[in-house]
Design a protein around this motif. Structure first.
Motif, PDB file in Angstrom:
ATOM      1  N   THR A 157       0.829  -1.208   0.000  1.00 55.78           N
ATOM      2  CA  THR A 157       0.000   0.000   0.000  1.00 55.78           C
ATOM      3  C   THR A 157       0.860   1.253   0.000  1.00 55.78           C
ATOM      4  O   THR A 157       2.047   1.208   0.333  1.00 55.78           O
ATOM      5  N   SER A 158       0.258   2.383  -0.365  1.00 50.44           N
ATOM      6  CA  SER A 158       0.943   3.676  -0.230  1.00 50.44           C
ATOM      7  C   SER A 158       0.540   4.355   1.080  1.00 50.44           C
ATOM      8  O   SER A 158       1.031   5.430   1.404  1.00 50.44           O
ATOM      9  N   ASP A 159      -0.386   3.736   1.833  1.00 48.40           N
ATOM     10  CA  ASP A 159      -0.792   4.236   3.146  1.00 48.40           C
ATOM     11  C   ASP A 159      -0.154   3.367   4.229  1.00 48.40           C
ATOM     12  O   ASP A 159       0.125   2.201   4.014  1.00 48.40           O
ATOM     13  N   ARG A 160       0.029   3.909   5.395  1.00 50.38           N
ATOM     14  CA  ARG A 160       0.511   3.122   6.525  1.00 50.38           C
ATOM     15  C   ARG A 160      -0.695   2.724   7.369  1.00 50.38           C
ATOM     16  O   ARG A 160      -1.267   3.530   8.092  1.00 50.38           O
ATOM     17  N   ALA A 164       4.851  -1.726  10.520  1.00 55.59           N
ATOM     18  CA  ALA A 164       5.829  -1.706   9.433  1.00 55.59           C
ATOM     19  C   ALA A 164       6.326  -3.103   9.067  1.00 55.59           C
ATOM     20  O   ALA A 164       6.657  -3.362   7.907  1.00 55.59           O
ATOM     21  N   CYS A 167       4.172  -4.437   6.278  1.00 57.57           N
ATOM     22  CA  CYS A 167       3.817  -3.477   5.223  1.00 57.57           C
ATOM     23  C   CYS A 167       4.939  -3.335   4.195  1.00 57.57           C
ATOM     24  O   CYS A 167       6.093  -3.139   4.552  1.00 57.57           O
ATOM     25  N   LYS A 169       5.611  -0.640   1.820  1.00 54.93           N
ATOM     26  CA  LYS A 169       5.098   0.704   1.558  1.00 54.93           C
ATOM     27  C   LYS A 169       5.520   1.153   0.169  1.00 54.93           C
ATOM     28  O   LYS A 169       6.692   1.241  -0.150  1.00 54.93           O
TER      29      LYS A 169
END
Length: 455
Positions: A157-160, A164, A167, A169
């Motif tokens: 995703t480009s959102d958090r 981490a 993710c 990112k």
């Protein structure tokens, strides 16, 4: 752009091919290849490129198919309401090829909050402020379940949204093609079974960035930078429909690559806009479709609320222990907090809609929708053909039953620094009408009852 202006220019075409390959945009390559094919003349270097792309896709498909693990891939299309499926014909056709929920309802109309409901069984109001943090192993029974069953869990995703460690990112405004490519790379390098979420947003969010759209509307008619507000203009709607048709073709490609691997197409909520009805069907009625080995072909008419998303996954992995009925319900509950950013609060004032920023909670039950906001205003609707119609007071018996399902508890915004701008909303409303001097968070609140779609 050079290719569009000079389709016969070899240098422009080579530049286009390099850009498309860099972006892993095989759908756009196919579109242009078909364009040349229709003209009856395909440059030899383009023919060679297209042949190698097909070989690559077949290789990826074969490698995925060779994996003996029970992988699950989720294609999360952000801000795509159920009503927008009409703009995605290929996805619509898949409804009858898998397990399709006709009445999927989100618990709240925002991405991070929806994820909290799905992975942590949290509601915005009742679980504030815990619902404002990241999703972690410690607060998500679903992640614990997946890891205990040997899964590699990752959100692309480009959102958090998650811790981490879970993710990958991506850069802001990354296309679905880049996100999917990175996800497939990790999938093919993993020895564990994978539970991955490919989170697509730019093709569904304003200003709908998509290669099929072409130039953004001249003079930014749909977007005013000083206000930071997107407008639902005719031009904007046309751009959105064009972007969705492109995304639809991309999802078709991913469906082809995964074959019998379990994959889920879903959306978190509907259109982004500011208005007095954040609880409208365009916001809350989303979609969810599962396809793959062991997934029956069936359309489900019962309500599937995202608060039960974990039970849906348990059914997929261990259906003998977790019947799908555990994930279904006869009611859907939803809620949202006050607008707390200065920008959103000021927009409500500017456009004469201060009440649009208020917290609310509601329930969908027996073909009706009931909503109460934090100053005690009630809204009652009848649902007809995926639309809502303001219901008459003659439905008092149903209304009274719905009042008791979800309660009237609202978080007290005075207790949190985050809501200092929201308090200005209450002040303005009271100055305009002193009858609203006692919001429900000042009164003795009635908490929700334990119901089948709550935790």
């Amino acid at each position: 752009i050079r290719y569009q202006k000079e389709p016969e220019n070899e240098a422009a075409l080579r530049d286009f091919l390099c850009a498309a390959l860099e972006q892993k945009d095989f759908v756009m390559l196919r579109t242009v290849y078909n364009d040349f094919q229709n003209r009856g003349s395909i440059p030899e270097f383009f023919e060679n490129t297209w042949r190698k792309v097909q070989q690559l896709l077949k290789l990826i498909q074969d490698k995925i198919e060779a994996r003996s693990r029970k992988d699950i891939i989720i294609f999360w299309t952000d801000a795509l309401p159920y009503s927008d499926l009409k703009n995605m014909p290929a996805l619509q056709k898949m409804e009858d090829a898998g397990f399709f929920f006709e009445r999927t309802y989100t618990s709240t109309p925002y991405t991070e909050a929806t994820a909290q409901a799905m992975f942590c069984r949290r509601h915005q109001i009742d679980d504030y402020p815990e619902s404002q943090g990241l999703i972690t192993r410690e607060n998500s029974a679903l992640i614990q379940y997946l890891e205990n069953h040997g899964y590699d869990f990752c959100w692309f995703t480009s959102d958090r949204i998650v811790d981490a460690k879970y993710c990958e990112k991506e850069k802001l405004y990354s296309s679905n093609t880049i996100i999917a490519w990175h996800g497939l790379e990790r999938l093919l390098s993993q020895q564990k079974p994978c539970f991955y979420i490919f989170h697509f947003a730019v093709e569904t969010h304003s200003p709908v960035i998509s290669p099929n759209v072409g130039y953004i509307v001249p003079n930014n008619k749909h977007f005013t930078h000083s206000e930071g507000r997107f407008l639902k203009t005719a031009d904007m709607q046309t751009q959105r429909e064009t972007a969705l048709r492109y995304l639809d073709q991309c999802l078709t490609l991913y469906n082809y690559l995964l074959r019998d691997k379990i994959h889920i197409f879903l959306s978190d909520h509907g259109w982004d806009h500011i208005g007095n009805k954040r609880w409208s069907e365009d916001f809350l009625h989303s979609y969810c479709l599962a396809i793959g080995e062991g997934i029956p072909k069936k359309r489900i008419s019962e309500i599937f609320s995202y608060i039960n998303f974990d039970k849906f996954i348990y059914w997929i992995l261990e259906p003998e222990k977790n019947p799908i009925e555990n994930a279904l319900t006869d009611k859907a509950i939803f809620c949202d907090l006050e607008f707390y950013s200065a920008r959103l609060v000021n927009q409500c004032f500017k456009y004469g809609m201060p009440k649009a920023g208020l917290a609310y909670r509601g329930v969908i039950y027996a073909g009706y929708k009931y909503v109460i906001n934090s100053i005690g205003e009630e809204f009652f609707y009848k649902l007809e053909d995926n639309n809502e119609v303001r219901a008459p007071s003659a439905d008092e018996a149903v209304l009274q039953e719905m009042r008791t399902i979800w309660g009237t508890h609202f978080a007290d915004p005075r207790e949190y620094e985050q809501f200092k701008y929201a308090l200005e909303t209450y002040k303005r409303i009271y100055e305009a009408d002193p009858a609203y001097s006692r919001p429900l968070w000042l009164a003795k609140s009635v908490h929700k009852q334990q119901i089948s779609c709550a935790h």
